[in-house]
Design a protein around this motif. Structure first.
Motif, PDB file in Angstrom:
ATOM      1  N   HIS A 185       4.386 109.261  17.320  1.00 14.17           N
ATOM      2  CA  HIS A 185       4.213 108.426  19.013  1.00 14.17           C
ATOM      3  C   HIS A 185       4.290 109.495  19.660  1.00 14.17           C
ATOM      4  O   HIS A 185       5.345 110.179  20.401  1.00 14.17           O
ATOM      5  CB  HIS A 185       4.873 107.240  18.862  1.00 14.17           C
ATOM      6  CG  HIS A 185       4.962 106.677  20.393  1.00 14.17           C
ATOM      7  ND1 HIS A 185       3.890 106.124  20.588  1.00 14.17           N
ATOM      8  CD2 HIS A 185       6.187 106.873  20.872  1.00 14.17           C
ATOM      9  CE1 HIS A 185       3.920 105.750  21.540  1.00 14.17           C
ATOM     10  NE2 HIS A 185       4.970 105.756  21.697  1.00 14.17           N
ATOM     11  N   HIS A 186       3.849 109.741  21.058  1.00 13.60           N
ATOM     12  CA  HIS A 186       3.546 110.592  21.796  1.00 13.60           C
ATOM     13  C   HIS A 186       3.886 109.629  23.153  1.00 13.60           C
ATOM     14  O   HIS A 186       3.549 108.093  23.129  1.00 13.60           O
ATOM     15  CB  HIS A 186       2.325 111.441  22.178  1.00 13.60           C
ATOM     16  CG  HIS A 186       0.959 110.164  21.811  1.00 13.60           C
ATOM     17  ND1 HIS A 186       0.734 110.404  23.279  1.00 13.60           N
ATOM     18  CD2 HIS A 186       0.281 109.807  20.912  1.00 13.60           C
ATOM     19  CE1 HIS A 186      -0.761 109.847  23.134  1.00 13.60           C
ATOM     20  NE2 HIS A 186      -0.997 109.808  21.902  1.00 13.60           N
ATOM     21  N   LYS A 187       4.736 109.757  24.198  1.00  9.33           N
ATOM     22  CA  LYS A 187       4.887 109.004  24.900  1.00  9.33           C
ATOM     23  C   LYS A 187       3.639 108.761  26.093  1.00  9.33           C
ATOM     24  O   LYS A 187       3.737 108.351  26.605  1.00  9.33           O
ATOM     25  CB  LYS A 187       6.275 109.883  25.814  1.00  9.33           C
ATOM     26  CG  LYS A 187       6.677 110.073  24.984  1.00  9.33           C
ATOM     27  CD  LYS A 187       8.523 110.472  25.564  1.00  9.33           C
ATOM     28  CE  LYS A 187       9.719 110.085  25.477  1.00  9.33           C
ATOM     29  NZ  LYS A 187       9.444 111.354  23.956  1.00  9.33           N
ATOM     30  N   LYS A 206       2.052 110.635  27.919  1.00 10.60           N
ATOM     31  CA  LYS A 206       2.825 111.034  29.424  1.00 10.60           C
ATOM     32  C   LYS A 206       2.184 111.956  30.011  1.00 10.60           C
ATOM     33  O   LYS A 206       1.255 113.169  29.306  1.00 10.60           O
ATOM     34  CB  LYS A 206       3.708 111.657  29.521  1.00 10.60           C
ATOM     35  CG  LYS A 206       4.153 112.760  29.558  1.00 10.60           C
ATOM     36  CD  LYS A 206       5.982 113.602  29.110  1.00 10.60           C
ATOM     37  CE  LYS A 206       5.753 114.892  28.205  1.00 10.60           C
ATOM     38  NZ  LYS A 206       7.530 114.864  28.384  1.00 10.60           N
ATOM     39  N   LYS A 207       1.625 112.142  31.256  1.00 13.32           N
ATOM     40  CA  LYS A 207       0.868 112.467  31.833  1.00 13.32           C
ATOM     41  C   LYS A 207       1.713 113.579  33.121  1.00 13.32           C
ATOM     42  O   LYS A 207       2.781 112.916  32.825  1.00 13.32           O
ATOM     43  CB  LYS A 207      -0.125 111.730  32.781  1.00 13.32           C
ATOM     44  CG  LYS A 207      -1.359 111.537  31.540  1.00 13.32           C
ATOM     45  CD  LYS A 207      -2.646 110.846  32.420  1.00 13.32           C
ATOM     46  CE  LYS A 207      -3.578 109.909  31.253  1.00 13.32           C
ATOM     47  NZ  LYS A 207      -4.556 109.840  31.927  1.00 13.32           N
ATOM     48  N   ILE A 208       0.828 114.457  33.453  1.00 15.88           N
ATOM     49  CA  ILE A 208       1.330 115.260  34.358  1.00 15.88           C
ATOM     50  C   ILE A 208       1.896 114.384  35.667  1.00 15.88           C
ATOM     51  O   ILE A 208       0.860 113.518  35.952  1.00 15.88           O
ATOM     52  CB  ILE A 208       0.460 116.166  34.905  1.00 15.88           C
ATOM     53  CG1 ILE A 208       0.288 117.577  33.668  1.00 15.88           C
ATOM     54  CG2 ILE A 208       2.053 116.902  35.543  1.00 15.88           C
ATOM     55  CD1 ILE A 208       0.911 117.659  32.850  1.00 15.88           C
ATOM     56  N   ALA A 209       3.186 114.507  36.630  1.00 18.49           N
ATOM     57  CA  ALA A 209       3.687 113.732  36.821  1.00 18.49           C
ATOM     58  C   ALA A 209       2.105 113.249  38.134  1.00 18.49           C
ATOM     59  O   ALA A 209       2.310 114.567  38.584  1.00 18.49           O
ATOM     60  CB  ALA A 209       4.627 113.439  37.538  1.00 18.49           C
ATOM     61  N   GLY A 251       2.600 115.249  41.558  1.00 18.55           N
ATOM     62  CA  GLY A 251       2.970 117.054  41.511  1.00 18.55           C
ATOM     63  C   GLY A 251       1.061 117.491  41.452  1.00 18.55           C
ATOM     64  O   GLY A 251       1.406 118.508  41.437  1.00 18.55           O
ATOM     65  N   LYS A 252       0.916 116.139  41.388  1.00 18.59           N
ATOM     66  CA  LYS A 252      -0.572 117.174  40.797  1.00 18.59           C
ATOM     67  C   LYS A 252      -1.485 117.654  42.840  1.00 18.59           C
ATOM     68  O   LYS A 252      -2.311 118.499  42.676  1.00 18.59           O
ATOM     69  CB  LYS A 252      -1.776 115.591  41.328  1.00 18.59           C
ATOM     70  CG  LYS A 252      -2.087 115.617  39.901  1.00 18.59           C
ATOM     71  CD  LYS A 252      -3.298 115.263  39.719  1.00 18.59           C
ATOM     72  CE  LYS A 252      -3.654 114.847  38.351  1.00 18.59           C
ATOM     73  NZ  LYS A 252      -5.164 113.525  37.464  1.00 18.59           N
TER      74      LYS A 252
END
Lengths: 306, 759
Positions: free
Chosen positions: B743-745, B747-750, B753-754
């Motif tokens: 299982h991967h969270k 998540k993407k880069i916040a 912060g882009k």
């Protein structure tokens, strides 16, 4: 505006349509002439009258053509040659890693398209734009010019480029800074697969030379999300080793490392007053670029007002 | 020793499949897709960071997957253990089983088919069972119980561990066992087993190895007899019951079912008739002439006597033999037929106590010195005729006045002849005397007051009819001018049998002028009228009553010729003799018994010393065994003749058991006991097997079934269910792990912060 027979690949009409209503303004004082867009350190009128432009809020009222106002009952600014001349260098990373892409455009193509769009915008603003491609050293160049032929040259150069070498960003930016001449706006298109220390070194020199820097960090969507499931042999680019791995097992760790890298980059940019944006090749460039430019324009205006 | 075995060991080869997850894992590592990757630096850093964790996760998944396969293979191989209660109880096992083997060693088990008696088949089977349990190192305990001795237990009354050498020794001892001559009482045997197991915590299992004869198990309705069913049901509350059938089809079998003397007393010098009854137990009719019955009196064996007629299945016939003992004392009489199937039921024994004479006491209520004028003269002369004739009777005549204080231990019969009345003490003595077997005969006369007799001898009120007198007396009847005669009697009575075929004129020659009327109570089943007068009322002339072990006769007329001329009639003498022999105190019957019942001899200090021995039959060794002296209270069934009795329990074999006693003076005297097989033991009909299997938790197995030797699987502890549960749990765990690790969270880069803009 000259014909752009090369424009089909890198001049995306959708992008152009989206950003054409925007402008790209220099945040800081740059050399060149300032009209209503860019400030110039020089005082006084320019040597050559170029044209009138309708007054917009923020323009220097000293340049209002009162005679014309008397006639037209509308305010117009006199534009001189020098005050409209923003010098903008577009630096595009052409290292092997920029060749990577899982979508319609790889990172280099995406960057080139963005660069072309910005060049178009600048030329429309009668600013001067040039392009430098780099990998482990500065490569092809299109000198700064406000002539529409510059766009053609830019497009020609990028089309002929084949990313294949490793990135040496510190050295590259150092070389550029030392040979760039007058200060300018530098828009850097890169995937930033470099050591943040090297990056900081290069950027610091640019800033030391008083260049205004915009950093567009272009990554493939998969590089950001790492969505892979099956056992995969990852072939490293830019002389990196290969790796056989189970992506599910590495996903969290990879994203963690990536996040740390981005955090470091952002800290560097913030410390040097460098605007930074992360662009994903999976995002629509028109929206992303337009969003970036609009947001930046708001920031610049608010800064200018003070 | 862990003691884990497998029901399907050959399936353990599937353990090789446990390597499947490893193989799949290795194969998967060789299968991958290939792609270029620009952000290799980050990937390498992530791999370095997660190397240990990834390796651990992979190992854990591999281990769990391998365990799933191992659990599956082991489960289908069906492991079990029979050792270690702690281990067994951990897996929810039932624990140790107390296995009781009840072996039917009754006489009928000597029957079989061919030359293989059922008991030998049963012994072999029991040995196999024990040895099988021993070889399997079973956790069971074994108790062998013989039906002839359910409380004793062949294994010394204690159970033995199946896995121990004691089990092997027990199996060896079984070889030497012999069938007894006793019966099989399933209810008593099972109850005894349950009594011994009371309070035990082991699971029980009962194997009954028997021929399952109908007489032992089935009642008249064709179902398992109630007490047996109840006993089995009580046992099945603790465990299962297996009926192991070694019975064979009933074969033709004849048996001597009874042997008795026609006379209550056997007197030396006087012929006595003995009657043997032979029964056809078999399924086919038998020609009686084929059956020879041999009588043996002491050491004297007579020529065989053949039966007459045909005996249908279940029918019996009598054969008689007359014999005259010369000497007094105890003697054993045997009646034997040739042995066919069962030796025990082909002979029957009887102990007789040959007397020197029968001792009669005549109490004269109206003595007269003139000959034949007294009440007792005619009777005394008929019972003990003068001269050399041996009647076997000793007569003592006493006047009524001498009766008080007279003890009756040495008397076999008392005649009260025209006695007016007796004190109550005398009456009580007479009651006790008759109750103990003594005989009593009333002759009436002019001294008899019916009212007094009714009150004294018949009983009053609630006790009416419970006294010695058979009938209640009414009034004196008749006159001197007229007479009545005797009506011809029913000659089926043992004492009147001799009158069969006699011309009726003989009875008409008996004249009675006076008699006392009498009435029979309709509800009195102990009393019956044997002879009647020919008056209008058919008044009773002779009545009989059974009182305890004794008998009472009542003549409603006098014993002399005052009221009747019967003493001068032809039938008087034989009639008096027959009646005297009929009513005389009988021989003791406790010396002829059935196999299995104990010898109980009241201890009489005046007649015997405290030390006695019993000599059993030769089959039991024939060696004298001391007799135990026990208080009577411990023998509740015994009448309290004395405070102590000699008691001997072990009588499993038919034959003569002789008790050796000594008088206080040291003289030896012997008291023989004859033990016989139960006469019905010869009935070899089988119980309905369907009726047997209708009992709950009872299974029936033929001795020939190999599966019968399988010990109950439930005494094993099988683990396959537990292993399946573990396997399922592991499979679920593996799924959870795989999901968790994969299982991967996502998540993407916040997002924030882009973009960074300098303010």
């Amino acid at each position: 505006m000259p014909s752009t027979s090369h424009s089909n690949k890198y001049l995306d009409p959708a992008v152009l349509a989206e950003i054409s209503r925007l402008d790209l303004r220099a945040r800081q004082v740059v050399e060149g002439y300032v009209s209503g867009l860019h400030k110039s350190p020089r005082k006084g009128p320019s040597v050559e009258f170029a044209e009138h432009r309708e007054y917009v809020q923020g323009d220097d009222i000293r340049h209002i053509d009162w005679k014309l106002w008397g006639r037209e009952d509308r305010w117009y600014i006199k534009q001189y040659e020098e005050e409209t001349n923003l010098r903008c260098n577009l630096l595009i990373d052409m290292s092997e890693s920029m060749r990577f892409g899982t979508g319609p455009l790889n990172k280099f193509e995406y960057s080139a398209t963005a660069a072309a769009a910005i060049a178009f915008l600048l030329l429309k603003q009668r600013d001067a734009v040039g392009i430098r491609l780099f990998d482990n050293e500065l490569r092809d160049t299109v000198p700064l010019s406000s002539n529409w032929h510059a766009l053609h040259n830019i497009l020609t150069v990028v089309e002929q480029t084949e990313p294949q070498k490793k990135t040496e960003i510190a050295q590259t930016l150092t070389d550029f800074a030392e040979h760039a001449g007058r200060r300018s706006m530098v828009v850097l298109f890169t995937d930033l697969f470099v050591d943040p220390v090297d990056l900081e070194k290069g950027l610091r020199l640019l800033r030391h030379k008083r260049h205004e820097v915009l950093l567009l960090n272009v990554l493939d969507e998969t590089e950001i999300t790492f969505p892979f499931e099956e056992n995969t042999k990852f072939l490293g680019l830019e002389q990196m080793p290969d790796l056989i791995a189970e992506p599910r097992a590495l996903r969290d760790g990879y994203l963690e490392v990536l996040q740390e890298h981005f955090d470091a980059v952002r800290r560097i940019c913030a410390s040097m007053r460098i605007d930074y944006i992360l662009l994903s090749t999976g995002d629509r460039l028109d929206k992303a670029l337009a969003g970036f430019l609009a947001a930046r324009a708001r920031v610049v205006r608010s800064t200018t007002r003070r | 020793m862990l003691g884990i075995s497998f029901a399907n060991p050959f399936l353990l080869g599937g353990m090789a499949l446990a390597s499947l997850p490893i193989i799949i894992h290795l194969l998967n590592r060789r299968r991958f897709k290939v792609m270029e990757w620009a952000a290799m630096d980050f990937l390498l850093k992530a791999a370095v960071r997660n190397r240990k964790r990834v390796r651990l996760e992979n190992l854990l998944l591999l281990l769990v997957r391998t365990l799933v396969v191992v659990m599956l293979i082991m489960a289908v191989a069906r492991p079990f253990t029979q050792v270690d209660d702690a281990l067994a109880s951990m897996f929810g096992s039932e624990g140790q089983t107390e296995r009781i083997l009840l072996l039917d060693d009754s006489h009928s088990m000597r029957a079989g088919q061919g030359n293989r008696p059922a008991f030998e088949v049963a012994k072999q089977l029991v040995r196999k069972l024990i040895l099988r349990l021993h070889e399997e190192r079973s956790n069971d305990r074994i108790t062998l119980v013989l039906a002839s001795d359910p409380y004793g237990g062949q294994s010394g009354g204690q159970s033995v561990e199946a896995a121990s050498d004691n089990a092997r020794r027990l199996a060896e001892r079984i070889k030497g066992l012999r069938a007894s001559d006793g019966v099989f009482d399933p209810e008593a045997a099972i109850s005894a087993i349950l009594d011994r197991q009371e309070g035990g915590e082991s699971r029980l299992a009962l194997d009954i190895v028997s021929d399952f004869r109908k007489k032992d198990w089935i009642d008249v309705d064709g179902n398992v007899a109630g007490p047996v069913r109840a006993a089995v049901s009580r046992f099945t509350e603790h465990g299962e019951v297996r009926l192991i059938d070694v019975g064979s089809s009933p074969v033709q079998n004849m048996g001597v079912v009874s042997l008795e003397s026609r006379d209550r007393a056997v007197v030396a010098g006087v012929p006595t008739t003995f009657v043997a009854r032979i029964k056809n137990h078999g399924p086919e009719p038998v020609d009686g002439s084929r059956i020879q019955v041999t009588f043996q009196f002491g050491e004297t064996r007579l020529d065989p006597v053949r039966l007459e007629g045909t005996l249908r299945p279940g029918e019996s016939a009598e054969v008689t033999q007359e014999f005259t003992f010369r000497d007094r004392g105890p003697a054993v009489v045997q009646a034997r037929i040739p042995t066919e199937v069962l030796p025990g039921d082909d002979v029957r024994r009887l102990v007789v106590h040959v007397r020197k004479s029968m001792r009669f006491l005549l109490v004269d209520g109206e003595p007269d010195p003139e000959h034949y004028r007294g009440e007792t003269d005619f009777l005394a002369a008929s019972l003990m005729p003068p001269g050399n004739t041996v009647s076997g009777i000793d007569v003592e005549v006493i006047p009524e006045s001498a009766f008080s204080g007279r003890q009756l231990e040495t008397v076999d019969c008392v005649f009260l002849m025209n006695v007016y009345r007796l004190p109550d003490e005398r009456v009580r003595l007479l009651e006790k005397f008759v109750e103990g077997g003594g005989g009593l005969v009333f002759f009436l006369g002019d001294q008899v007051d019916p009212a007094v007799y009714n009150a004294t001898f018949y009983g009053k009120g609630e006790m009416a009819g419970k006294g010695l007198l058979p009938l209640s007396l009414l009034e004196e009847e008749g006159s001197s001018d007229d007479y009545f005669t005797l009506s011809p009697p029913q000659v089926d009575h043992p004492a009147l049998r001799f009158l069969a075929g006699i011309n009726e004129i003989v009875f008409r020659m008996v004249h009675v002028r006076r008699f006392i009327g009498a009435r029979l109570q309709a509800r009195d089943k102990q009393t019956r009228v044997l002879m009647s007068w020919t008056d209008d009322n058919n008044s009773p002339a002779l009545a009989e009553k059974e009182y305890g072990r004794g008998r009472v006769l009542l003549w409603t007329t006098s014993g002399d010729n005052e009221w009747t001329d019967m003493p001068r009639s032809h039938i008087y003498l034989p009639l008096m003799h027959e009646l005297a022999r009929y009513v005389v105190k009988p021989d003791p019957t406790d010396t002829t018994k059935l196999v299995g019942s104990p010898i109980v001899l009241p201890f009489q200090p005046a007649r015997m010393q405290r030390i006695a021995h019993v000599v059993p039959p030769a089959e039991l060794g024939g060696t004298p065994v001391p007799l135990g002296l026990v208080p009577v209270d411990s023998v509740p069934a015994e009448r309290k003749k004395s405070a102590f009795v000699f008691r001997y329990e072990r009588t499993p074999i038919a034959g003569a058991y002789t008790v050796r006693l000594k008088t206080p003076q040291g003289e030896d005297y012997l008291r023989p006991y004859a033990y016989n097989v139960d006469p019905e033991e010869g009935d070899l009909r089988l119980a309905d097997r369907k009726a047997l299997t209708r009992m709950d938790r009872v299974s029936l197995h033929r001795a020939s079934e190999e599966s019968m030797l399988d010990t109950d699987d439930s005494d094993r502890t099988e683990f396959w269910r537990t292993l399946m549960y573990v396997m399922i749990a592991l499979a679920a765990f593996e799924t959870l792990l795989a999901w968790r690790f994969g299982h991967h969270k996502n998540k993407k880069i916040a997002a924030e912060g882009k973009q960074v803009f300098v303010r």
